[in-house]
Scaffold this motif. Sequence first.
Motif, PDB file in Angstrom:
ATOM      1  N   THR A   7       0.935  52.777  42.189  1.00 13.34           N
ATOM      2  CA  THR A   7       1.670  51.721  42.892  1.00 13.34           C
ATOM      3  C   THR A   7       1.597  50.436  42.078  1.00 13.34           C
ATOM      4  N   MET A   8       0.414  50.187  41.518  1.00 18.03           N
ATOM      5  CA  MET A   8       0.226  49.034  40.640  1.00 18.03           C
ATOM      6  C   MET A   8      -0.901  49.375  39.681  1.00 18.03           C
ATOM      7  N   THR A   9      -0.776  48.957  38.430  1.00 18.66           N
ATOM      8  CA  THR A   9      -1.867  49.237  37.494  1.00 18.66           C
ATOM      9  C   THR A   9      -2.866  48.077  37.526  1.00 18.66           C
ATOM     10  N   GLU A  63      -1.573  45.067  35.784  1.00 15.93           N
ATOM     11  CA  GLU A  63      -0.666  44.255  36.607  1.00 15.93           C
ATOM     12  C   GLU A  63      -1.428  43.410  37.631  1.00 15.93           C
ATOM     13  N   GLY A  74       3.133  55.701  47.637  1.00 15.01           N
ATOM     14  CA  GLY A  74       3.663  56.173  46.362  1.00 15.01           C
ATOM     15  C   GLY A  74       3.813  55.035  45.380  1.00 15.01           C
ATOM     16  N   PRO A  75       4.443  55.235  44.252  1.00 18.31           N
ATOM     17  CA  PRO A  75       4.939  56.537  43.796  1.00 18.31           C
ATOM     18  C   PRO A  75       3.786  57.410  43.308  1.00 18.31           C
ATOM     19  N   ARG A  79       8.887  49.311  43.248  1.00 22.03           N
ATOM     20  CA  ARG A  79       8.649  48.515  42.054  1.00 22.03           C
ATOM     21  C   ARG A  79       8.410  49.367  40.806  1.00 22.03           C
ATOM     22  N   ARG A  80       7.699  50.476  40.949  1.00 16.85           N
ATOM     23  CA  ARG A  80       7.366  51.266  39.764  1.00 16.85           C
ATOM     24  C   ARG A  80       7.881  52.698  39.836  1.00 16.85           C
ATOM     25  N   ASN A 109       6.576  48.049  47.489  1.00 13.06           N
ATOM     26  CA  ASN A 109       5.486  48.433  46.590  1.00 13.06           C
ATOM     27  C   ASN A 109       5.769  49.745  45.877  1.00 13.06           C
ATOM     28  N   GLY A 133      -3.044  52.409  39.908  1.00 13.56           N
ATOM     29  CA  GLY A 133      -2.752  53.309  38.795  1.00 13.56           C
ATOM     30  C   GLY A 133      -1.316  53.805  38.896  1.00 13.56           C
TER      31      GLY A 133
END
Lengths: 282, 461
Positions: free
Chosen positions: B217-219, B222, A87-88, A26-27, A23, B215
């Motif tokens: 880890t994942m928006t 998404e 994170g991130p 990924r970003r 997780n 925001g």
Amino acid sequence: MFRIAEKKDLAEGLTLMRVEAPNVARRAAAGQFIIFRVDDEGERVPLTIADANREKGLITIIFQQVGASTMKLGALNVGDCIRDFAGPLGRASELDDFKRVCVIGGGCGCAIAYPQAKYLHSRGAEVDIIAGFRTKELVFFEDEMKAVSSNYYLMTDDGSAGEHGLVTNKLTELIESGRQYDAVIAIGPVPMMKFVCLATKPHGIKTIVSLNPIMVDGTGMCGACRVTVGGKTRFACVDGPDFDGHEVDFDELIRRNVIYREEEAAARDHVCNLRKEAEHLG
Amino acid sequence: MANMSLEKVKMREQDPIVRARNFDEVTLGYSAEEAVEEATRCLGCKNSPCVSGCPVGVKIPNFIQKLVSGDFSGAIDTINETNALPAVCGRVCPQESQCESKCVRGIKGEPVAIGRLERFAADWARENRKSAQAVAAKSNGIKVAVVGGGPAGLTCAGDLVSMGYDVTLFEAFHVAGGVLVYGIPEFRLPKAIVRHEIETLERRGMKIVTNFIVGRTMTIDEMFADGFKAVFVGSGAGLPRFMGIPGESLSGVYSANEFLTRINLMGAYRSETDTPLKKVKKVAVVGGGNVAMDAARCALRVGAEKVYIVYRRGMDEMPARVEEIHHAEQEGVEFKLLHNPVEILADERGAVRGAVLAEMELGEPDESGRRSPVDSGRRTEIELDCVIMALGTSPNPLIASTTDSLSTNRRGCLEVDDDLMTSRPGVFAGGDTVTGAATVILAMGAGKRAAEAMDRYIKSL
């Protein structure tokens, strides 16, 4: 729980780990950080992301075993799990506008300077790296850094490897010899960042620093990481960790970073004693 | 015939001198006999004015009548129909300005102790029927996401689970609970109780993903791409305010959030934990709300010798609950009213040694209707080694800044329509992130309304 996939000692007390955290991977982008908690009684500690492998879902962290929590983390091995790994966090570094950059890493800060240099290099920027260490035994990432830079300058405080002197000596020398930079990126101990900024300011070179204040939550909630930037209170965890170095009140940051020095020393001694006891029993 | 006593059955409390040095719960709750006795004070009014005062519409007379007849299990089932967190609400709701303020018995004498009775029913259930309750709800397979594990998010998630949705709750911290775990101290709301309420929701089918910062880890964009049909944002008002006075960055100055988080969430008062806390002797908490009272009472419990509440208005203007102010006074917190810090003083090591306070006077009423404080020009100095800023909080900007087309107002709060839907279709919001810092129960009420609106929205797709 977050499994440790790989562990390497880079230098005395300096450890690299690759952690399974898909997780986060990924970003994750250069400049961002994670917060880890070793176990249920652990504190929340921020560490900058040194590298991310999206395909394998791995996050690389590099840390110096200086306090109770980093020593507990360092005592874990491949296959062990870290309780929490979030994170991130923080804003990703904004590096896209720069074509000629000097990236400066001090000690453990090289672990964080490396992904920045790598990113810039991958975008075709011309990158000089100045890496500073106390002494030869502490040097790490020499090959990695050479691979992502046009020029790599190694400096040691005692002259046991590379050139004798501080990173600021080399930086001043390069600037005065006519080397042109769009930006200097400085990551390392707070006094080092402060003096890099003092060196670049007269030349008007944009200087970005990555700040490492004390944090608790890392999401903007506690305000422990507040720093004064351009006369305003900013939170390093959500507004940073990168800031314009010429605007940062470094002296205040230095004072705030030692707030828990006594408590940290006591906790470190406690962990050391437990280890000694364990070795004695073992 | 109802019990016509004008006073509530008293609730036992720990002695103030003893409790000011421990983290055990201050109030001890009713015994079964006490609960039944208090329950008989309820007149069972047909028009139930009390229910109109409850943001989640608990069927108050119905559950109280069940207590009267000794059907404690029936009482908690009645409460649970509309309230997923009764053990929490029974402890931290401001009943005096909600349900109890509407109670007919309050016209002459004290109202029925609705909060204490709710707490009794919830505590009874927790202790007496651990295995029976919390059967998983039947899933309809439709994925919905809840962002933030505080009171708004937990309530919304609980209601959506009951409706059959496949609910995932995303929590940024390592544990869900939001302000219930990081803010409200153990001695007002034991964390084991919060944990139990959350575990009950999990057994019913709610999934929790911790360490997940929506925001970052994942928006939210998404999340929709990932198959979620609707998203509820209950990310709270977490960003602490500071005063902007000299000395605020000295060692020994904390936001109330930081001080409370170190103690409550991270357990810094227990020797087994790694999170450090400075030893404090003389503490000033700046502010007059419930958070200020919590911080002051925590400071006593971690060993402070002297704790002041410094508040720029008078006692009548203080926003904290009367009960909290009373408890703080009993425990020895000293109130410096009509005072406001203008500078925090440093010792030679850059740590707090004191503060300069402006003496204030009350002027004309301001937009809040309270008389506004005016600086008299007079100054006093007090000796301190710790200053805690409990000045309120603003919404965390992370979600608004990382989601396309979410509009916020000038205070940074998410804007929503009557159905609590934001400017972005399918994204709902409620609690402090919409209202700014408010109460647990208002956030729960919003979570509940949002769940109903999300259900209607999904069915209309």
